[in-house]
Write an enzyme that holds these catalytic residues in place. Structure first.
Site, PDB file in Angstrom:
ATOM      1  N   ARG A 280       0.829  -1.214   0.000  1.00 47.40           N
ATOM      2  CA  ARG A 280       0.000   0.000   0.000  1.00 47.40           C
ATOM      3  C   ARG A 280       0.861   1.261   0.000  1.00 47.40           C
ATOM      4  O   ARG A 280       0.513   2.256  -0.625  1.00 47.40           O
ATOM      5  CB  ARG A 280      -0.930   0.005   1.213  1.00 47.40           C
ATOM      6  CG  ARG A 280      -2.142  -0.885   1.061  1.00 47.40           C
ATOM      7  CD  ARG A 280      -3.251  -0.508   2.031  1.00 47.40           C
ATOM      8  NE  ARG A 280      -4.313  -1.499   1.978  1.00 47.40           N
ATOM      9  CZ  ARG A 280      -4.477  -2.484   2.859  1.00 47.40           C
ATOM     10  NH1 ARG A 280      -3.635  -2.599   3.867  1.00 47.40           N
ATOM     11  NH2 ARG A 280      -5.466  -3.336   2.745  1.00 47.40           N
ATOM     12  N   GLY A 281       1.969   1.224   0.725  1.00 50.45           N
ATOM     13  CA  GLY A 281       2.845   2.388   0.782  1.00 50.45           C
ATOM     14  C   GLY A 281       3.372   2.769  -0.585  1.00 50.45           C
ATOM     15  O   GLY A 281       3.390   3.954  -0.957  1.00 50.45           O
TER      16      GLY A 281
END
Length: 346
Positions: A280-281
């Site tokens: 997600r980062g």
């Protein structure tokens, strides 16, 4: 309509303002978690950004603020009308700004089905909840760290998928629920679970302003607005209109913004070095960098765009080490500095 404090009159808190603007440009960034001291203008700023946005076109008398042409943003009833080539009436409304109270029940959030009517008349009557009202708008949860975990799960799932499904007594209704989720809270009152915190696209930390002259300026701005809100709004109309146009322009050029492969590799290198769980980062940083470049009127992401957003995207995804003395934001900047070989203070 009650007047809302103008967004461009808010002094300081640049992190929070930038995170909100980028999410308005690209709602798929995944929302903002704003953590900070009491009385730092969190709620004021969030309501101000909603008031700043241009009106949206919706299908008239629709429960879900359905888009008249985008299938991803319309309910099933509207889709059927379009397929049957029926005439669709539209109207313009302000971008929905929905507050979720701490004591809200699951039915109030998701909506519910009138079981009695369904059984007696055979009609599925859906009573929309807050997720339906927030479609194509902003859903704001104050003190999100005090909200029941199962409700936070529901909010995050809907924000990520863009849809809300209600299942009751064998009856299922699905409707669009694409909104920017904004949560705020005070760290002293408790932290969010890491797996929930990770689901917010960006994380802004705000602190009480220490500079006496800035504090005086903030107090004077607030007093001026309280005494004559319409004069204050008129005073900032030019700045408000300019920012509104910047957001619209950025939304227009966002689909054509590109980011070089080498820079994408560097972003993933930073995430790997920081031991960020999942991807997600990486995804959010890429999206936010594109949104920032679009906001600056560029079609090509550069290192400056990445360094401007990466701390907001990764700070809350780091594993907490109770023995660590360095601040998570400073840790991100240090690794980015080493990876991109740039001085981030310039």
């Amino acid at each position: 309509m009650r007047p809302v404090f103008p967004f461009t009159a808010i002094v300081g808190q640049e992190e929070m303002k930038l995170a909100l603007i980028l999410n308005m440009i690209d709602p798929k960034i995944g929302g903002v978690m704003i953590m900070g001291d009491r009385g730092t203008g969190k709620s004021t700023t969030i309501r101000a950004i909603a008031d700043l946005l241009p009106q949206i076109e919706v299908v008239s008398d629709d429960l879900f603020n359905s888009h008249p042409s985008d299938f991803e943003l319309m309910g099933d009833t509207v889709k059927q009308k379009i397929e049957n080539e029926e005439v669709i009436l539209t109207s313009s409304i302000n971008v929905p700004m929905v507050d979720l109270p701490l004591g809200a029940t699951e039915d109030r959030v998701c909506g519910t089905i009138d079981i009695e009517k369904a059984l007696t008349e055979g009609i599925k009557t859906f009573e929309p909840g807050l997720l339906a009202k927030a479609n194509r708008g902003i859903l704001y949860v104050d003190e999100v760290n005090l909200l029941d975990d199962h409700l936070v799960d529901i909010l995050l799932d809907s924000a990520a998928s863009g849809w809300n499904t209600v299942e009751r007594e064998g009856i299922s209704i699905r409707h669009p629920a694409r909104f920017v989720l904004v949560g705020s809270g005070n760290p002293e009152e408790g932290e969010l679970r890491p797996q929930l915190l990770d689901r917010f696209g960006m994380h802004a930390e705000i602190r009480t302003v220490k500079d006496p002259s800035l504090r005086v300026q903030i107090v004077e701005q607030r007093s001026k607005f309280d005494q004559d809100p319409y004069f204050c709004l008129e005073e900032y109309k030019t700045q408000q209109d300019a920012l509104k146009q910047s957001i619209l322009d950025a939304q227009d050029i966002l689909p054509s913004v590109t980011i070089d492969y080498d820079l994408r590799v560097k972003i993933s290198e930073v995430c790997g070095e920081l031991d960020v769980d999942g991807l997600r980062g990486d995804i959010v940083t890429n999206r936010a960098a594109k949104a920032f470049a679009a906001y600056k009127g560029k079609k090509q992401v550069d290192v400056y765009d990445i360094k401007s957003v990466i701390t907001l995207c990764l700070r809350h995804r780091l594993r907490k080490d109770p023995l660590e003395t360095i601040d998570s934001g400073s840790k991100v900047k240090k690794v980015v500095n080493e990876t991109f070989a740039l001085d981030l203070d310039t």
